[in-house]
Write a protein that holds these residues in place. Sequence first.
Motif, PDB file in Angstrom:
ATOM      1  N   GLU A  59      -1.283  -7.671  -1.868  1.00 26.29           N
ATOM      2  CA  GLU A  59      -0.925  -6.699  -0.830  1.00 26.29           C
ATOM      3  C   GLU A  59      -1.963  -6.599   0.279  1.00 26.29           C
ATOM      4  O   GLU A  59      -1.838  -5.762   1.169  1.00 26.29           O
ATOM      5  N   LEU A  65      -5.366  -5.774   0.238  1.00 25.47           N
ATOM      6  CA  LEU A  65      -6.092  -4.512   0.169  1.00 25.47           C
ATOM      7  C   LEU A  65      -7.608  -4.661   0.287  1.00 25.47           C
ATOM      8  O   LEU A  65      -8.313  -3.646   0.317  1.00 25.47           O
ATOM      9  N   ASP A  83       0.814  -1.214   0.000  1.00 26.99           N
ATOM     10  CA  ASP A  83       0.000   0.000   0.000  1.00 26.99           C
ATOM     11  C   ASP A  83       0.846   1.261   0.000  1.00 26.99           C
ATOM     12  O   ASP A  83       0.451   2.289   0.544  1.00 26.99           O
ATOM     13  N   ALA A  97       2.301  -1.478   5.889  1.00 28.57           N
ATOM     14  CA  ALA A  97       1.984  -0.291   5.104  1.00 28.57           C
ATOM     15  C   ALA A  97       2.343   0.993   5.823  1.00 28.57           C
ATOM     16  O   ALA A  97       2.261   2.070   5.255  1.00 28.57           O
ATOM     17  N   CYS A 141      -5.085  -1.843   5.052  1.00 27.23           N
ATOM     18  CA  CYS A 141      -4.259  -2.864   4.444  1.00 27.23           C
ATOM     19  C   CYS A 141      -3.930  -3.966   5.456  1.00 27.23           C
ATOM     20  O   CYS A 141      -3.571  -3.687   6.597  1.00 27.23           O
TER      21      CYS A 141
END
Length: 228
Positions: free
Chosen positions: A207, A209, A12, A227, A220
Amino acid sequence: MENALRLHYAPDNASLCVRLVLEEMALPFETVLVDRSTSAQKSAQYLAMNPNGLIPVLETPHGPMFETAAILLWLADREKMMVPAPDTPERSHALQWLFWLSNTFHASLRMLFYPDKYTRKASDTLREMTRERLVAQLDMLEAAQSVPWRDSQDVTIHACYLAPLLRWCALYGGSTEWFDLSRWPKLHAFAQRFETRPAVVRAAKAEGLGPTPISAPSPCCPPEGTAL
């Protein structure tokens, strides 16, 4: 491999813009986690690639590159996709918006996220002023005419840059009560359309998200790294 690409990233972070483009282009690439919890971006090894100590870095066959917009434009020109060709009338329009995203909108967000890097005075005052500036910038982007990368089904490097910026508006920088994406219908529609793309779904999964990472983002929760 001669043509190997290695993305030095943190979840992120601005490296997400580059990951999105790499996924959209279906290019093979490796990822190297930059552990922000230990300030790995300030290590001597990392500074040798990016003397600014910022994320991302993309290692290319020609050496490491830093600056998000520069990396995106290099990839687009290299692959001849996701940006108008240099000899077309649309090129100047594309370049001005790419540098607006980098030098204006993203720069404002950095000031919101890291006010202590910009002032020794009350950071709350700077944040309030920066939020007002960001709202004006979003109003301008919403009202702008002939912005194909905002309204088109065809994805561009601009879309891959804008989407994370909209996500961060909703999540970071102190109070987020100032930001409601539905206030800007064209940008809201862009976010909803963009986050359903297979490449975006892959990046979001990589990641941590969440299922609606742009239109209604959640914090995140990455499988590795942080992040923060």
